[in-house]
Design a protein around this motif. Structure first.
Motif, PDB file in Angstrom:
ATOM      1  N   HIS A  55      31.355  40.376  41.901  1.00 46.89           N
ATOM      2  CA  HIS A  55      30.213  39.661  41.322  1.00 46.89           C
ATOM      3  C   HIS A  55      30.208  38.562  41.964  1.00 46.89           C
ATOM      4  O   HIS A  55      30.797  37.534  41.625  1.00 46.89           O
ATOM      5  CB  HIS A  55      30.147  39.822  39.949  1.00 46.89           C
TER       6      HIS A  55
ATOM      7  N   GLU B 157      30.456  34.796  40.093  1.00 46.02           N
ATOM      8  CA  GLU B 157      31.461  34.471  39.226  1.00 46.02           C
ATOM      9  C   GLU B 157      32.562  33.538  40.540  1.00 46.02           C
ATOM     10  O   GLU B 157      32.605  33.893  41.389  1.00 46.02           O
ATOM     11  CB  GLU B 157      32.352  35.621  39.059  1.00 46.02           C
TER      12      GLU B 157
ATOM     13  N   ARG C  31      24.716  38.691  39.890  1.00 46.61           N
ATOM     14  CA  ARG C  31      25.835  39.839  39.697  1.00 46.61           C
ATOM     15  C   ARG C  31      25.801  40.954  40.549  1.00 46.61           C
ATOM     16  O   ARG C  31      26.817  41.361  40.995  1.00 46.61           O
ATOM     17  CB  ARG C  31      25.788  40.310  38.351  1.00 46.61           C
TER      18      ARG C  31
ATOM     19  N   HIS D 138      37.895  38.570  38.315  1.00 48.50           N
ATOM     20  CA  HIS D 138      36.548  38.355  37.733  1.00 48.50           C
ATOM     21  C   HIS D 138      36.475  37.201  36.906  1.00 48.50           C
ATOM     22  O   HIS D 138      37.419  36.508  36.664  1.00 48.50           O
ATOM     23  CB  HIS D 138      35.989  39.638  36.976  1.00 48.50           C
ATOM     24  N   THR D 139      35.311  36.930  36.354  1.00 49.76           N
ATOM     25  CA  THR D 139      35.131  36.059  35.140  1.00 49.76           C
ATOM     26  C   THR D 139      34.142  36.907  34.362  1.00 49.76           C
ATOM     27  O   THR D 139      33.472  37.855  34.747  1.00 49.76           O
ATOM     28  CB  THR D 139      34.426  34.773  35.497  1.00 49.76           C
TER      29      THR D 139
HETATM   30 ZN   LIG Z   1      33.053  40.291  37.402  1.00 46.14          ZN
END
Ligand SMILES: [Zn+2]
Length: 360
Positions: free
Chosen positions: A73, A76, A115, A164-165
């Motif tokens: 994504h 992030e 995203r 990820h975040t």
């Molecule tokens: Zn993510």
């Protein structure tokens, strides 16, 4: 469903033998740092412009391959920064084996600060194992599945970490997550052990049904077609990390990556034991790791949280309210189960369907 049966059941799975197009990372010379752009299938300008930036830190001594991917994504950032700085700090002469870092998997979403990829609207983390002749995100997934995860020994990665975040709209506990595969207990145990080694505050395992993913539409948010599923198809242990966007998690990630390399015996030393603040295994109907399924907003409104991350929640507790602009409550979000609150939206206007509280 075991790995062999899942491969047969998934109409998109291809045996990587003979399908691997190029893999400069497998030839990166020992004792050096190599950077290159890994192409994705597609002979057009957009595909060339969205090639994957890869750094390979190849240790002077032989050892396992650790595959680290960030930016599935593109909006992030702690994950991307932690990966950059971890790779820059690695000394090849002190490393056994090879760390392969894909700095940003969805370059299209990164460039658009979104995203999902603008080119096809796809969430890369829901389209594995991808398609060689598919949309941009499907072709990126295909490259990751085949050219990285699909490598035969001695290049086969020993572990995948998908970094990820929680994204700009959410906040949550810094965690290492993994799928629990009832039909693959050894893989599950390797993932559990890797997560526990990271020293991250939350270690969360959730039951995952590969049969569901194998039958799901490519790109569907509930498909389970994640990078972890891609690793399952390749019989490679995999974990994913989450942290609060803008919350300082890059430092926890860097420490966690270092500890993981010690755990994999790629770096000398021993990890000082760090007990996670919470260790949760979710099995059964609520086991799915798809956080979007939790406490969906029944209508749009101004989200006013009434709880905090890490709170112990009892079924029926008020998690927050959705207000109109006069401040009147339009909906109450109450917990549908007991557990720990590990994620929720920041205070903001939310749309219908947004998850308002992840309780596990
Ligand atoms: Zn993510």
């Amino acid at each position: 469903m075991d790995i062999a049966a899942t491969r047969r059941a998934d109409p998109y799975y291809r045996d990587p033998a003979g399908e691997i197009r190029e893999a400069y990372w497998t030839e990166a010379p020992r004792g050096q740092v190599t950077r290159y752009q890994h192409s994705i299938p597609g002979d057009d300008d957009l595909s060339r412009a969205r090639a994957l930036p890869v750094t390979v830190v190849a240790g002077a001594a032989a050892g396992p391959t650790l595959l680290l991917i960030a930016g599935e994504h593109g909006n992030e950032y702690e994950n991307i920064v932690a990966l950059q700085e971890t790779l820059a700090a690695l000394d090849p002469s002190a490393l056994k084996g090879r760390v392969v870092g894909v700095h940003c998997c969805s370059v299209d979403s990164y460039l658009n600060r979104t995203r999902v990829a603008q080119a096809d609207g796809h969430n890369l983390a829901r389209v594995y194992p991808g398609k060689a002749d598919g949309t941009l995100s499907e072709r990126v997934a295909y490259a990751l599945q085949n050219d990285f995860l699909g490598q035969p020994a001695p290049h086969k990665p020993a572990c995948l970490v998908a970094l990820h975040t929680f994204g700009p709209g959410m906040m949550g506990a810094t965690l290492s997550g993994y799928n629990i595969y009832p039909a693959a207990p050894d893989l599950t145990e390797a993932q559990r052990a890797a997560s526990l080694a990271t020293g991250l505050p939350l270690v969360w395992g959730h039951e995952f049904d590969p049969a569901h993913a194998a039958a799901a539409e490519m790109g569907d948010d509930a498909s389970g077609r994640t990078a972890l599923y891609a690793a399952y198809l390749a019989a490679i242990p995999a974990i994913y990390w989450e942290t609060t966007w803008g919350g300082g998690g890059a430092e926890e990630y860097k420490r966690g990556l270092h500890r993981l390399m010690v755990h994999c015996q790629m770096l000398e030393g021993t990890n000082e034991p760090i007990a996670p603040r919470a260790r949760i295994e979710s099995v059964g109907a609520h086991g799915a790791g798809n956080m979007a399924s939790h406490h969906k907003a029944p209508l749009p409104g101004l989200w006013r949280p009434e709880v905090a991350i890490w709170d112990q929640i009892i079924e029926g507790d008020l998690l927050g309210t959705l207000r109109d602009l006069y401040g009147d409550t339009r909906a109450e979000i109450r917990a549908s189960r007991n557990g720990t609150l590990i994620g929720m939206p920041r205070m903001q206007y939310v749309v219908e369907g947004m998850p308002c509280g992840i309780v596990v």
